[in-house]
Enzyme design. Structure first.
Site, PDB file in Angstrom:
ATOM      1  N   ASP A  46       0.851  -1.175   0.000  1.00  0.00           N
ATOM      2  CA  ASP A  46       0.000   0.000   0.000  1.00  0.00           C
ATOM      3  C   ASP A  46       0.894   1.233   0.000  1.00  0.00           C
ATOM      4  O   ASP A  46       1.820   1.326   0.814  1.00  0.00           O
ATOM      5  CB  ASP A  46      -0.881  -0.031   1.258  1.00  0.00           C
ATOM      6  CG  ASP A  46      -1.875   1.091   1.314  1.00  0.00           C
ATOM      7  OD1 ASP A  46      -2.968   0.924   0.748  1.00  0.00           O
ATOM      8  OD2 ASP A  46      -1.576   2.134   1.936  1.00  0.00           O
ATOM      9  N   ASN A  54      -2.581  12.860  -3.749  1.00  0.00           N
ATOM     10  CA  ASN A  54      -3.702  13.368  -4.551  1.00  0.00           C
ATOM     11  C   ASN A  54      -4.078  14.789  -4.132  1.00  0.00           C
ATOM     12  O   ASN A  54      -4.347  15.642  -4.975  1.00  0.00           O
ATOM     13  CB  ASN A  54      -4.917  12.457  -4.425  1.00  0.00           C
ATOM     14  CG  ASN A  54      -4.794  11.202  -5.256  1.00  0.00           C
ATOM     15  OD1 ASN A  54      -4.139  11.191  -6.290  1.00  0.00           O
ATOM     16  ND2 ASN A  54      -5.419  10.138  -4.809  1.00  0.00           N
ATOM     17  N   ASP A  63      -2.128   9.198 -10.091  1.00  0.00           N
ATOM     18  CA  ASP A  63      -2.110   8.153 -11.125  1.00  0.00           C
ATOM     19  C   ASP A  63      -0.681   7.844 -11.567  1.00  0.00           C
ATOM     20  O   ASP A  63      -0.316   6.683 -11.757  1.00  0.00           O
ATOM     21  CB  ASP A  63      -2.942   8.571 -12.346  1.00  0.00           C
ATOM     22  CG  ASP A  63      -4.438   8.500 -12.119  1.00  0.00           C
ATOM     23  OD1 ASP A  63      -4.863   7.966 -11.071  1.00  0.00           O
ATOM     24  OD2 ASP A  63      -5.179   8.993 -12.992  1.00  0.00           O
ATOM     25  N   ASP A  89      -4.448   2.444  -4.378  1.00  0.00           N
ATOM     26  CA  ASP A  89      -2.986   2.358  -4.218  1.00  0.00           C
ATOM     27  C   ASP A  89      -2.576   1.039  -3.578  1.00  0.00           C
ATOM     28  O   ASP A  89      -1.536   0.957  -2.942  1.00  0.00           O
ATOM     29  CB  ASP A  89      -2.501   3.532  -3.364  1.00  0.00           C
ATOM     30  CG  ASP A  89      -3.082   3.513  -1.955  1.00  0.00           C
ATOM     31  OD1 ASP A  89      -4.253   3.109  -1.794  1.00  0.00           O
ATOM     32  OD2 ASP A  89      -2.374   3.897  -1.013  1.00  0.00           O
TER      33      ASP A  89
END
Length: 171
Positions: A46, A54, A63, A89
């Site tokens: 993770d 973000n 992304d 993620d």
């Protein structure tokens, strides 16, 4: 050609080209069914603080971070080790014929390889890191879901212990 394209789309994650959750589960389940006594491992990864990537840099940067990690994962493992993006993620890797010492070395190197720095337009700096949980199943018969759940728990232990680390356990 259309059938091949449709099959590829049904089995892969659009952003990364990695396996999706459904295809991954099918491959792992088939392997476990055919090789019930083999030593295997499940790795749950993770990206740490992904929400802040973000929020600070924007979703396009998020992304790109996911794609960069995916490329690192593609090269860090053997071609026969299924790698999947299972959402956002989060990534899973199944390792048939797992050897703990070798696997621990590879996963620690992976943590180092993921340290990539991104900058936003206003020079805001974010460094990528990952929390990794790995369960090694030494000859026991565990399902794909059991392996995934155990690796997920270990990944959360890594996050609770400060992130950017590996927690590995053999059962």
């Amino acid at each position: 050609m259309e059938r091949i394209r449709a099959l590829r789309m049904a089995n892969t994650d659009e952003l990364t080209g990695l396996l999706n959750r459904t295809a991954f589960r099918k491959i792992v389940t088939e392997y476990i069914t055919e090789n019930s006594s083999a030593d295997t491992a499940m790795v749950f990864l993770d990206i740490d603080h992904f929400k802040s990537i973000n929020d600070i840099l924007g979703h396009a940067a998020g992304d790109e971070a996911v794609k960069e990690v995916s490329e690192i994962l593609k090269t860090a493992f053997r071609s026969g080790d299924p790698v999947a993006r299972i959402g956002g993620d989060e990534f899973l890797i199944f390792i048939p014929h797992a050897k703990e010492a070798d696997l621990e070395t590879r996963l620690k190197r992976l943590l180092q390889d993921v340290h990539v720095t991104k900058y936003s337009d206003d020079n805001e700096k974010v460094t990528l890191s990952m929390s990794v949980g790995c369960i090694i199943c030494a000859g026991q018969n565990m399902t794909c879901e059991e392996l995934t759940g155990a690796a997920d728990k270990l990944m959360y232990e890594a996050k609770s212990a400060g992130r950017d680390r590996l927690v590995i356990k053999t059962v």
